[in-house]
Design an enzyme around this catalytic site. Sequence first.
Site, PDB file in Angstrom:
ATOM      1  CB  SER A  77      -0.972  -0.075   1.447  1.00  0.00           C
ATOM      2  OG  SER A  77      -1.547   1.116   1.451  1.00  0.00           O
TER       3      SER A  77
ATOM      4  CE1 TYR B  10      -4.286  -1.893   4.997  1.00  0.00           C
ATOM      5  CE2 TYR B  10      -3.380   0.426   4.702  1.00  0.00           C
ATOM      6  CZ  TYR B  10      -3.915  -0.901   4.032  1.00  0.00           C
ATOM      7  OH  TYR B  10      -4.100  -0.905   2.779  1.00  0.00           O
TER       8      TYR B  10
END
Length: 249
Positions: A151, A164
């Site tokens: 990401s 995350y």
Amino acid sequence: MGDETAADTGTGIAGKVVAVTGASGGIGAAIAERLAASGATLVLGARRAHKLDEVVERIRSTGGSASAVEIDVRRREDLIRLVTAAQEQHGRLDVLVANAGSMATSRFDELKQDDWDEVVATNLTGVLNGIAAALPVFREQGFGQFVNMASTSAHTIVPTQGVYAATKTAIRVLSEALRQEAGPALRVTVVSPGLTRTEGTLSGDEKMTAWVDAVAQPADAVAQAVAFAIAQPDGVDIGEIIVRPTAQD
């Protein structure tokens, strides 16, 4: 066993057997449909069996080849079942796309430890489970490719995304180590998407939905990046692709 004819592992996607986790919606479904349209044979895994079946049906309705295996990437045995399904149905596995992920975010002082555990187990342990299942198969075949989804959160840290972002950073690190260990026969690619329109980002929060509507890229933009990496010729390894909408900071 299924078709045991060796794939053309050089340039192109057609004829390759590709397993995709988290394929029941969002980026995973977009990857599956994009690769199927390019002639790949898909073995798709996810927890939501009914949604997964819908993706398989869409692919088959347009002449593509796909099958479904209900899995939970947090369980080692489920990744083994996914890889084994590809071998039994098609005689090999060319690519494993580790796409399944959890997007739970919160501030640390909220102490949502169950969410932290879920994110680590899905995003990080799930990728490791895939590596453990597919690496021996790739070694025996003498070819194979891992595509691991990270990401842009692994590059830019913002509040509420600490856990995350930590898992996505770890994916980049372990993928680079795997690439260095893999040698000339195997390929390892990291794809780092920016804000993407999916079920997860359209979670019902009004502010988030407005941001997604204004900024997000379509899931197929990420799928195209994955397809580009898979289509490279033997001896060419795309280490990482960052694909983000132009409107994202």
